[in-house]
Design a protein around this motif. Structure first.
Motif, PDB file in Angstrom:
ATOM      1  N   PHE A   1       0.993  -1.120  -0.306  1.00  0.00           N
ATOM      2  CA  PHE A   1       0.478   0.333  -0.168  1.00  0.00           C
ATOM      3  C   PHE A   1       1.130   1.147   0.006  1.00  0.00           C
ATOM      4  N   TYR A   2       2.158   1.040   0.404  1.00  0.00           N
ATOM      5  CA  TYR A   2       2.890   2.456   0.586  1.00  0.00           C
ATOM      6  C   TYR A   2       3.176   2.353  -0.398  1.00  0.00           C
ATOM      7  N   ALA A   3       3.568   1.672  -1.096  1.00  0.00           N
ATOM      8  CA  ALA A   3       4.143   1.629  -2.320  1.00  0.00           C
ATOM      9  C   ALA A   3       2.691   2.330  -4.047  1.00  0.00           C
ATOM     10  N   GLY A   4       1.695   1.827  -3.562  1.00  0.00           N
ATOM     11  CA  GLY A   4       0.269   2.368  -4.352  1.00  0.00           C
ATOM     12  C   GLY A   4       0.529   4.091  -3.700  1.00  0.00           C
ATOM     13  N   GLY A   5       0.839   4.156  -3.147  1.00  0.00           N
ATOM     14  CA  GLY A   5       0.766   5.895  -2.681  1.00  0.00           C
ATOM     15  C   GLY A   5       0.029   6.185  -1.148  1.00  0.00           C
ATOM     16  N   MET A   6      -0.121   5.130  -0.507  1.00  0.00           N
ATOM     17  CA  MET A   6      -0.314   5.587   1.129  1.00  0.00           C
ATOM     18  C   MET A   6       0.899   5.980   1.936  1.00  0.00           C
ATOM     19  N   ARG A   7       1.321   6.677   1.854  1.00  0.00           N
ATOM     20  CA  ARG A   7       2.260   7.563   2.403  1.00  0.00           C
ATOM     21  C   ARG A   7       2.625   7.392   3.871  1.00  0.00           C
ATOM     22  N   GLN A   8       1.791   7.269   4.377  1.00  0.00           N
ATOM     23  CA  GLN A   8       1.025   7.021   5.880  1.00  0.00           C
ATOM     24  C   GLN A   8       1.466   5.721   6.239  1.00  0.00           C
ATOM     25  N   LEU A   9       1.645   5.437   5.720  1.00  0.00           N
ATOM     26  CA  LEU A   9       1.836   3.588   6.848  1.00  0.00           C
ATOM     27  C   LEU A   9       3.834   3.406   6.323  1.00  0.00           C
ATOM     28  N   GLU A  10       4.597   4.894   6.370  1.00  0.00           N
ATOM     29  CA  GLU A  10       5.509   5.174   5.750  1.00  0.00           C
ATOM     30  C   GLU A  10       5.933   4.191   7.342  1.00  0.00           C
ATOM     31  N   PRO A  11       5.238   4.918   9.100  1.00  0.00           N
ATOM     32  CA  PRO A  11       6.201   4.609   9.950  1.00  0.00           C
ATOM     33  C   PRO A  11       6.046   2.877  10.313  1.00  0.00           C
ATOM     34  N   VAL A  12       4.724   2.397   9.696  1.00  0.00           N
ATOM     35  CA  VAL A  12       4.298   0.928   9.402  1.00  0.00           C
ATOM     36  C   VAL A  12       5.167   0.199   9.329  1.00  0.00           C
ATOM     37  N   VAL A  13       5.885   0.416   8.231  1.00  0.00           N
ATOM     38  CA  VAL A  13       6.473  -0.207   7.094  1.00  0.00           C
ATOM     39  C   VAL A  13       7.769  -0.396   8.089  1.00  0.00           C
TER      40      VAL A  13
END
Length: 140
Positions: free
Chosen positions: A94-106
């Motif tokens: 989902f981060y690669a698809g544009g949901m940048r708010q997931l960066e801390p979870v990644v």
């Protein structure tokens, strides 16, 4: 169940999980290529390297070094790696698809998997040393 049987089951569990990641990685790669969505190539790489390759090699190492398989570090490796990796892969998709708010979870999931690999590294090094000093790899 005897200790030797439990050790073999643990090694087989690692290998079975690895094969599932192989299947998922191949399907993911086919879908990615067919849809020309190469923005997801990092997810594809993580599925295949941290899923298929790493888990298969861990399974083989735990088969060769059963003391490592039954150790606290072996169990810690199992839960950290197999708990963190699915979270990492889904969030990375989902981060690669544009949901940048997931960066801390990644990032957190990556650290969890990394700690699992650290446990694996220490575990293998400790148990290889024992196996080599006794001359017995199969029953370290």
């Amino acid at each position: 169940m005897t200790g030797a049987m439990a050790d073999k089951k643990m090694a087989l569990l690692w290998l079975k999980i690895a094969v599932v990641y192989l299947l998922v990685g191949v399907i993911y790669g086919i879908v990615m290529a067919a849809s020309h969505q190469y923005v997801f190539r990092s997810v594809h790489a993580h599925i295949n390297l941290l899923g298929w390759a790493s888990l298969a090699l861990a399974g083989l190492m735990y088969h060769l070094y059963p003391t490592a398989a039954r150790s606290l570090l072996g169990r810690l490796h199992f839960y950290l790696h197999n708990g963190g990796l699915p979270v990492l892969l889904v969030c990375l998709h989902f981060y690669a698809g544009g949901m940048r708010q997931l960066e801390p979870v990644v990032a957190l999931a990556s650290v969890i998997v990394g700690l699992g690999i650290l446990a694996f590294t220490v575990n293998v090094m400790m148990n290889m040393k024992v196996a080599l000093s006794t001359g017995n790899v199969d029953s370290a």
